[in-house]
Write a protein that holds these residues in place. Structure first.
Motif, PDB file in Angstrom:
ATOM      1  N   ASP A 162       0.832  -1.214   0.000  1.00 34.87           N
ATOM      2  CA  ASP A 162       0.000   0.000   0.000  1.00 34.87           C
ATOM      3  C   ASP A 162       0.863   1.259   0.000  1.00 34.87           C
ATOM      4  OD1 ASP A 162      -2.316  -1.484  -0.046  1.00 34.87           O
ATOM      5  OD2 ASP A 162      -2.733  -1.269   2.099  1.00 34.87           O
ATOM      6  N   ALA A 163       1.928   1.249   0.800  1.00 35.23           N
ATOM      7  CA  ALA A 163       2.827   2.410   0.847  1.00 35.23           C
ATOM      8  C   ALA A 163       3.511   2.605  -0.505  1.00 35.23           C
ATOM      9  CB  ALA A 163       3.869   2.233   1.949  1.00 35.23           C
ATOM     10  N   LEU A 164       3.970   1.516  -1.109  1.00 36.58           N
ATOM     11  CA  LEU A 164       4.618   1.613  -2.418  1.00 36.58           C
ATOM     12  C   LEU A 164       3.631   2.079  -3.481  1.00 36.58           C
ATOM     13  CD1 LEU A 164       6.771  -1.639  -2.315  1.00 36.58           C
ATOM     14  CD2 LEU A 164       7.600   0.719  -2.139  1.00 36.58           C
ATOM     15  N   ALA A 165       2.419   1.570  -3.418  1.00 32.01           N
ATOM     16  CA  ALA A 165       1.387   1.974  -4.389  1.00 32.01           C
ATOM     17  C   ALA A 165       1.120   3.469  -4.279  1.00 32.01           C
ATOM     18  CB  ALA A 165       0.105   1.179  -4.165  1.00 32.01           C
ATOM     19  N   GLY A 166       1.124   4.002  -3.067  1.00 34.93           N
ATOM     20  CA  GLY A 166       0.931   5.439  -2.876  1.00 34.93           C
ATOM     21  C   GLY A 166       2.060   6.255  -3.484  1.00 34.93           C
ATOM     22  N   LEU A 167       3.308   5.801  -3.266  1.00 39.70           N
ATOM     23  CA  LEU A 167       4.462   6.501  -3.859  1.00 39.70           C
ATOM     24  C   LEU A 167       4.400   6.472  -5.383  1.00 39.70           C
ATOM     25  CD1 LEU A 167       7.532   5.405  -1.697  1.00 39.70           C
ATOM     26  CD2 LEU A 167       6.657   7.708  -2.005  1.00 39.70           C
ATOM     27  N   VAL A 168       4.078   5.307  -5.938  1.00 38.99           N
ATOM     28  CA  VAL A 168       4.006   5.173  -7.390  1.00 38.99           C
ATOM     29  C   VAL A 168       2.916   6.086  -7.940  1.00 38.99           C
ATOM     30  CG1 VAL A 168       3.471   3.607  -9.299  1.00 38.99           C
ATOM     31  CG2 VAL A 168       4.958   2.842  -7.442  1.00 38.99           C
ATOM     32  N   ALA A 169       1.747   6.070  -7.319  1.00 43.33           N
ATOM     33  CA  ALA A 169       0.631   6.896  -7.790  1.00 43.33           C
ATOM     34  C   ALA A 169       0.997   8.378  -7.771  1.00 43.33           C
ATOM     35  CB  ALA A 169      -0.615   6.634  -6.952  1.00 43.33           C
ATOM     36  N   ARG A 170       1.628   8.838  -6.694  1.00 44.02           N
ATOM     37  CA  ARG A 170       2.041  10.254  -6.609  1.00 44.02           C
ATOM     38  C   ARG A 170       3.038  10.600  -7.709  1.00 44.02           C
ATOM     39  NH1 ARG A 170       4.924  11.991  -2.127  1.00 44.02           N
ATOM     40  NH2 ARG A 170       4.334  14.091  -2.664  1.00 44.02           N
ATOM     41  N   ALA A 171       4.017   9.728  -7.921  1.00 45.29           N
ATOM     42  CA  ALA A 171       5.037   9.976  -8.946  1.00 45.29           C
ATOM     43  C   ALA A 171       4.406  10.008 -10.337  1.00 45.29           C
ATOM     44  CB  ALA A 171       6.127   8.904  -8.879  1.00 45.29           C
ATOM     45  N   VAL A 172       3.505   9.079 -10.595  1.00 48.04           N
ATOM     46  CA  VAL A 172       2.854   9.005 -11.904  1.00 48.04           C
ATOM     47  C   VAL A 172       1.941  10.212 -12.115  1.00 48.04           C
ATOM     48  CG1 VAL A 172       1.185   7.699 -13.290  1.00 48.04           C
ATOM     49  CG2 VAL A 172       3.067   6.509 -12.130  1.00 48.04           C
ATOM     50  N   GLU A 173       1.133  10.546 -11.120  1.00 53.49           N
ATOM     51  CA  GLU A 173       0.217  11.694 -11.237  1.00 53.49           C
ATOM     52  C   GLU A 173       0.992  12.982 -11.529  1.00 53.49           C
ATOM     53  OE1 GLU A 173      -1.873  11.574  -7.519  1.00 53.49           O
ATOM     54  OE2 GLU A 173      -3.331  10.121  -8.265  1.00 53.49           O
ATOM     55  N   ALA A 174       2.061  13.221 -10.775  1.00 57.64           N
ATOM     56  CA  ALA A 174       2.861  14.439 -10.974  1.00 57.64           C
ATOM     57  C   ALA A 174       3.543  14.423 -12.339  1.00 57.64           C
ATOM     58  CB  ALA A 174       3.885  14.588  -9.855  1.00 57.64           C
ATOM     59  N   SER A 175       4.032  13.274 -12.750  1.00 54.39           N
ATOM     60  CA  SER A 175       4.707  13.170 -14.051  1.00 54.39           C
ATOM     61  C   SER A 175       3.746  13.473 -15.196  1.00 54.39           C
ATOM     62  CB  SER A 175       5.303  11.772 -14.231  1.00 54.39           C
ATOM     63  OG  SER A 175       6.311  11.542 -13.261  1.00 54.39           O
ATOM     64  N   PHE A 176       2.535  12.952 -15.092  1.00 53.66           N
ATOM     65  CA  PHE A 176       1.543  13.216 -16.141  1.00 53.66           C
ATOM     66  C   PHE A 176       1.108  14.675 -16.117  1.00 53.66           C
ATOM     67  CE2 PHE A 176       1.365   8.759 -16.898  1.00 53.66           C
ATOM     68  CZ  PHE A 176       0.840   8.625 -18.177  1.00 53.66           C
ATOM     69  N   ALA A 177       0.936  15.235 -14.930  1.00 54.50           N
ATOM     70  CA  ALA A 177       0.474  16.627 -14.820  1.00 54.50           C
ATOM     71  C   ALA A 177       1.516  17.609 -15.342  1.00 54.50           C
ATOM     72  CB  ALA A 177       0.130  16.954 -13.364  1.00 54.50           C
ATOM     73  N   VAL A 178       2.756  17.427 -14.947  1.00 51.96           N
ATOM     74  CA  VAL A 178       3.816  18.360 -15.330  1.00 51.96           C
ATOM     75  C   VAL A 178       4.353  18.054 -16.726  1.00 51.96           C
ATOM     76  CG1 VAL A 178       6.144  19.176 -14.769  1.00 51.96           C
ATOM     77  CG2 VAL A 178       4.469  18.834 -12.945  1.00 51.96           C
ATOM     78  N   GLY A 179       4.598  16.769 -16.985  1.00 49.58           N
ATOM     79  CA  GLY A 179       5.229  16.385 -18.248  1.00 49.58           C
ATOM     80  C   GLY A 179       4.278  16.218 -19.406  1.00 49.58           C
ATOM     81  N   ARG A 180       2.975  16.282 -19.123  1.00 55.03           N
ATOM     82  CA  ARG A 180       1.960  16.087 -20.164  1.00 55.03           C
ATOM     83  C   ARG A 180       2.323  14.889 -21.042  1.00 55.03           C
ATOM     84  NH1 ARG A 180       2.630  20.868 -18.786  1.00 55.03           N
ATOM     85  NH2 ARG A 180       3.746  22.133 -20.249  1.00 55.03           N
ATOM     86  N   LEU A 181       2.499  13.749 -20.400  1.00 53.77           N
ATOM     87  CA  LEU A 181       2.938  12.543 -21.085  1.00 53.77           C
ATOM     88  C   LEU A 181       1.828  12.002 -21.989  1.00 53.77           C
ATOM     89  CD1 LEU A 181       4.730  10.844 -18.062  1.00 53.77           C
ATOM     90  CD2 LEU A 181       5.709  12.345 -19.815  1.00 53.77           C
ATOM     91  N   PRO A 182       2.150  11.743 -23.241  1.00 55.68           N
ATOM     92  CA  PRO A 182       1.144  11.342 -24.226  1.00 55.68           C
ATOM     93  C   PRO A 182       0.835   9.844 -24.213  1.00 55.68           C
ATOM     94  CG  PRO A 182       3.255  11.590 -25.305  1.00 55.68           C
ATOM     95  CD  PRO A 182       3.466  11.958 -23.856  1.00 55.68           C
ATOM     96  N   ALA A 183      -0.009   9.418 -23.289  1.00 52.98           N
ATOM     97  CA  ALA A 183      -0.391   8.006 -23.188  1.00 52.98           C
ATOM     98  C   ALA A 183      -1.837   7.819 -23.620  1.00 52.98           C
ATOM     99  CB  ALA A 183      -0.220   7.519 -21.754  1.00 52.98           C
ATOM    100  N   MET A 184      -2.075   6.685 -24.268  1.00 52.16           N
ATOM    101  CA  MET A 184      -3.449   6.312 -24.585  1.00 52.16           C
ATOM    102  C   MET A 184      -4.198   6.111 -23.272  1.00 52.16           C
ATOM    103  SD  MET A 184      -2.889   3.324 -27.370  1.00 52.16           S
ATOM    104  CE  MET A 184      -1.701   3.521 -28.689  1.00 52.16           C
ATOM    105  N   ARG A 185      -5.414   6.603 -23.192  1.00 53.95           N
ATOM    106  CA  ARG A 185      -6.217   6.400 -21.996  1.00 53.95           C
ATOM    107  C   ARG A 185      -6.389   4.896 -21.797  1.00 53.95           C
ATOM    108  NH1 ARG A 185      -8.044   8.573 -18.145  1.00 53.95           N
ATOM    109  NH2 ARG A 185      -8.396  10.765 -18.312  1.00 53.95           N
ATOM    110  N   GLY A 186      -6.252   4.481 -20.540  1.00 54.21           N
ATOM    111  CA  GLY A 186      -6.380   3.067 -20.218  1.00 54.21           C
ATOM    112  C   GLY A 186      -5.095   2.275 -20.400  1.00 54.21           C
ATOM    113  N   SER A 187      -3.996   2.952 -20.716  1.00 58.75           N
ATOM    114  CA  SER A 187      -2.725   2.245 -20.859  1.00 58.75           C
ATOM    115  C   SER A 187      -2.305   1.637 -19.527  1.00 58.75           C
ATOM    116  CB  SER A 187      -1.634   3.198 -21.361  1.00 58.75           C
ATOM    117  OG  SER A 187      -1.846   3.547 -22.702  1.00 58.75           O
ATOM    118  N   GLU A 188      -1.348   0.726 -19.612  1.00 60.28           N
ATOM    119  CA  GLU A 188      -0.911  -0.008 -18.441  1.00 60.28           C
ATOM    120  C   GLU A 188       0.588   0.168 -18.202  1.00 60.28           C
ATOM    121  OE1 GLU A 188      -1.180  -4.607 -17.378  1.00 60.28           O
ATOM    122  OE2 GLU A 188      -2.964  -3.842 -18.419  1.00 60.28           O
ATOM    123  N   LEU A 189       0.944   0.343 -16.942  1.00 68.73           N
ATOM    124  CA  LEU A 189       2.326   0.477 -16.494  1.00 68.73           C
ATOM    125  C   LEU A 189       2.594  -0.618 -15.478  1.00 68.73           C
ATOM    126  CD1 LEU A 189       5.025   2.076 -15.998  1.00 68.73           C
ATOM    127  CD2 LEU A 189       3.755   3.354 -14.254  1.00 68.73           C
TER     128      LEU A 189
END
Length: 164
Positions: free
Chosen positions: A23-50
């Motif tokens: 759960d702690a790792l999932a929280g860190l990953v989610a924060r990193a991904v959310e910030a990366s998408f918000a700032v970096g405007r990463l062009p991913a297909m909706r529903g993509s998988e990481l």
């Protein structure tokens, strides 16, 4: 794990190593991904998988030897699911693999909070999946600037700042 606010699904695996709870790792990953998408405007297909794999140095060393011809552990490896020059990435974004012992040692050596260093490496690995690289000086400067901006959004100090 799949975040409600994330434009992608995240598959998290704790494979080896003395990692914190999932759960702690999932929280860190989610924060990193959310910030990366918000700032970096990463062009991913909706529903993509990481995929994010938390493991130990021994496993990362094998992967590094098999895929990069470097017989040593490293902090993070990225295995992109799309060509680096794609205009839209996905549906499989790729894999990020993180080595516990190396991350712990680097955080200690650099006087960084473990979670901050791990978050930086997750951001770094994610940017690699979207074609960012640091082989050339100009590429490295752009990637480092983007990482710094993403981390600042999370309240994490510039990992590339010169210290006295």
């Amino acid at each position: 794990m799949s975040g409600e606010t994330l434009p992608i699904a995240i598959d998290l695996l704790v494979e080896a190593g003395d990692w914190a709870g999932e759960d702690a790792l999932a929280g860190l990953v989610a924060r990193a991904v959310e910030a990366s998408f918000a700032v970096g405007r990463l062009p991913a297909m909706r529903g993509s998988e990481l995929s994010v794999v938390f493991t130990d140095d021994a496993h990362v060393r094998r992967l590094n030897a098999d895929y990069r011809d470097k017989d040593k552990a490293t902090n993070v490896l990225s295995f992109p699911g799309s060509p680096p020059d794609s205009k839209l990435f996905g549906p499989l974004l790729g894999d990020i693999v993180v080595a516990r012992e190396t991350v712990v040692a680097e955080a200690a050596e650099q006087g960084l909070a473990f979670d901050d260093h791990l978050t930086h490496l997750l951001v770094h690995g994610l940017l690699h999946l979207f074609g960012h690289d640091h082989l050339e000086d100009d590429e490295a400067e752009r990637m480092e600037a983007l990482e710094t901006e993403i981390l600042a959004r999370l309240g994490i100090a510039d990992p590339y700042a010169e210290t006295a």
